[in-house]
Design a protein around this motif. Structure first.
Motif, PDB file in Angstrom:
ATOM      1  N   ALA A  60       0.835  -1.206   0.000  1.00 37.45           N
ATOM      2  CA  ALA A  60       0.000   0.000   0.000  1.00 37.45           C
ATOM      3  C   ALA A  60       0.869   1.255   0.000  1.00 37.45           C
ATOM      4  N   SER A  61       1.945   1.233   0.748  1.00 37.73           N
ATOM      5  CA  SER A  61       2.854   2.377   0.795  1.00 37.73           C
ATOM      6  C   SER A  61       3.506   2.620  -0.560  1.00 37.73           C
ATOM      7  N   ALA A  62       3.939   1.554  -1.200  1.00 36.85           N
ATOM      8  CA  ALA A  62       4.563   1.696  -2.518  1.00 36.85           C
ATOM      9  C   ALA A  62       3.572   2.247  -3.530  1.00 36.85           C
ATOM     10  N   ILE A  63       2.340   1.752  -3.509  1.00 37.33           N
ATOM     11  CA  ILE A  63       1.309   2.244  -4.424  1.00 37.33           C
ATOM     12  C   ILE A  63       1.062   3.729  -4.197  1.00 37.33           C
ATOM     13  N   LEU A  64       0.935   4.132  -2.941  1.00 42.55           N
ATOM     14  CA  LEU A  64       0.678   5.542  -2.632  1.00 42.55           C
ATOM     15  C   LEU A  64       1.820   6.437  -3.088  1.00 42.55           C
ATOM     16  N   LEU A  65       3.048   6.027  -2.807  1.00 41.15           N
ATOM     17  CA  LEU A  65       4.201   6.849  -3.180  1.00 41.15           C
ATOM     18  C   LEU A  65       4.326   6.989  -4.692  1.00 41.15           C
ATOM     19  N   ILE A  66       4.171   5.902  -5.403  1.00 41.50           N
ATOM     20  CA  ILE A  66       4.314   5.939  -6.864  1.00 41.50           C
ATOM     21  C   ILE A  66       3.230   6.801  -7.494  1.00 41.50           C
ATOM     22  N   PHE A  67       1.976   6.578  -7.098  1.00 39.82           N
ATOM     23  CA  PHE A  67       0.894   7.330  -7.724  1.00 39.82           C
ATOM     24  C   PHE A  67       0.882   8.789  -7.317  1.00 39.82           C
ATOM     25  N   ALA A  68       1.333   9.111  -6.114  1.00 37.92           N
ATOM     26  CA  ALA A  68       1.409  10.517  -5.717  1.00 37.92           C
ATOM     27  C   ALA A  68       2.418  11.261  -6.581  1.00 37.92           C
TER      28      ALA A  68
END
Length: 123
Positions: A78-86
């Motif tokens: 979830a953290s990786a998804i949030l960082l990449i999409f942000a």
């Protein structure tokens, strides 16, 4: 480990994306109603389409990462998804969604830093 703060930050980020979408959409609609040239109308429609698609994608990504954070299922993913999409959406919108993406960035960094509890098994 409780992930309440990350969940709250994701919800605030989703709400901020929707508010920015509504404000940008209304601004562009007012601007598109009075085009000075036909090129400006086409550019306004393209901007609206980009903003709509980025907002929808961000809300979906926020919901997916929210589900991954709940009950501490997969906090690293979830953290990786949030960082990449942000980062991607900040670049795609030329920085106009930076305020909303800051909540996703903070939640992503907190998820990476806090990690998950691992239980050591005795040998």
């Amino acid at each position: 480990m409780s992930r309440k703060l990350e969940v709250i930050l994701i919800l605030v980020g989703m709400a901020a994306h929707i508010v920015l979408y509504l404000s940008d959409f209304s601004y562009n609609m007012i601007d598109a109603n009075y085009p000075e040239q036909s090129n400006e109308l086409g550019r306004g429609i393209n901007v609206i389409l980009i903003v709509v698609s980025v907002t929808i994608i961000n809300v979906i990504v926020g919901a997916v990462s929210l589900l991954l954070f709940r009950k501490n299922k997969r906090p690293k993913a979830a953290s990786a998804i949030l960082l990449i999409f942000a980062m991607i959406t900040t670049i795609l919108t030329y920085g106009s969604s930076f305020l909303a993406n800051i909540f996703y960035l903070i939640a992503g960094v907190m998820g990476v830093v806090r990690g998950s509890k691992t239980h050591k098994t005795p040998l």
